[in-house]
Design an enzyme around this catalytic site. Structure first.
Site, mmCIF file in Angstrom:
data_model
loop_
_atom_site.group_PDB
_atom_site.id
_atom_site.type_symbol
_atom_site.label_atom_id
_atom_site.label_comp_id
_atom_site.label_asym_id
_atom_site.label_seq_id
_atom_site.Cartn_x
_atom_site.Cartn_y
_atom_site.Cartn_z
ATOM 1 N N GLU A 45 31.546 38.816 36.490
ATOM 2 C CA GLU A 45 32.647 38.437 36.958
ATOM 3 C C GLU A 45 33.776 39.581 36.350
ATOM 4 O OE1 GLU A 45 36.163 35.362 36.434
ATOM 5 O OE2 GLU A 45 34.300 34.655 35.862
ATOM 6 N N ASP A 49 35.594 42.270 39.213
ATOM 7 C CA ASP A 49 36.908 41.954 39.243
ATOM 8 C C ASP A 49 37.412 43.493 39.432
ATOM 9 O OD1 ASP A 49 39.545 40.829 39.499
ATOM 10 O OD2 ASP A 49 39.959 41.763 37.820
ATOM 11 N N ASP A 118 34.709 33.803 41.644
ATOM 12 C CA ASP A 118 34.027 34.315 40.533
ATOM 13 C C ASP A 118 32.642 34.992 40.876
ATOM 14 O OD1 ASP A 118 36.475 33.513 39.302
ATOM 15 O OD2 ASP A 118 35.726 31.695 38.149
ATOM 16 N N GLU A 121 32.722 37.995 42.722
ATOM 17 C CA GLU A 121 33.104 39.201 41.807
ATOM 18 C C GLU A 121 31.787 39.811 40.971
ATOM 19 O OE1 GLU A 121 37.764 38.469 41.183
ATOM 20 O OE2 GLU A 121 36.438 37.826 39.918
#
Length: 226
Positions: A45, A49, A118, A121
């Site tokens: 995650e 991102d 989450d 990502e």
């Protein structure tokens, strides 16, 4: 390692064939799956991102070469924020394949916005580690396609726009008050009222406080601008 049928179907929806299937498995494994033999998706995650951010920054620069930073920044924020990631996760039915512990399963984890965002990502990071930046870029652009093309020329969120409207008229910032809550504990529905010191107010209902606040601000902006 061979992917299960549901993860193979997810791979097809993503448009990426994994040479390292274990990366996709890890990307959909939540921390609630307590096991000494299983890695969760938190580190992925973190990476995803950053990959998403780079893809979006590049896409926005290419889409509008003359846009100043003051316009690019809110557009960027609109595309990478939690709500956008969760929407894409729902679009590819990511919640259905998440590996969750019993407590998260019972509390409706497959529908939770934060958990979906989450995981989305993490999936982006899995594609990046498996196929490199170009593979991740293709997946992101394909899944975010309409959102990139249709992002508002000024993508400031409604709460910011309403606050600026009030300040321009010498008013104090709007107040947001929770006036109602319904539904089960694991999937509450919030009703928020936004009020201006000068009197006008508006209410909105949504599955999260932030969404309800944004919807109420949008409605009040339309009301005071009419």
């Amino acid at each position: 390692m061979k992917l299960s049928a549901d993860l193979s179907a997810l791979s097809v929806r993503l448009g990426h064939s994994f040479t390292k299937p274990e990366l996709l498995v890890r990307s959909v494994t939540h921390a609630s799956m307590l096991s000494p033999h299983r890695d969760d998706n938190q580190r992925l995650e973190f990476l995803g991102d950053r990959v998403l951010g780079l893809v979006m920054a590049e896409a926005l620069l290419q889409a509008d070469p003359s846009a100043p930073e003051g316009l690019l920044a809110p557009r960027y924020n609109a595309l990478v924020r939690r709500e956008a990631c969760a929407d894409v996760a729902r679009q590819i039915d990511l919640g259905a394949v998440l590996k969750l512990g019993r407590s998260e399963m019972k509390s409706g984890g497959r529908r939770k916005e934060a958990l979906l965002a989450d995981a989305m990502e993490a999936v982006i990071a899995a594609v990046y580690l498996d196929g490199g930046y170009e593979a991740a870029r293709r997946v992101v652009l394909a899944q975010w396609g309409d959102r990139i093309r249709n992002v508002a020329a000024d993508a400031r969120d409604a709460k910011t726009a309403l606050q600026e409207w009030a300040q321009a008229r010498g008013e104090v910032p709007p107040q947001y008050v929770e006036v109602g809550r319904s539904g089960p504990d694991h999937q509450p529905i919030f009703t928020i009222e936004v009020r201006l010191a000068s009197g006008p107010s508006q209410q909105a209902t949504a599955g999260s406080k932030r969404q309800a606040e944004q919807a109420a601000a949008t409605a009040l902006l339309k009301k005071v601008s009419a």
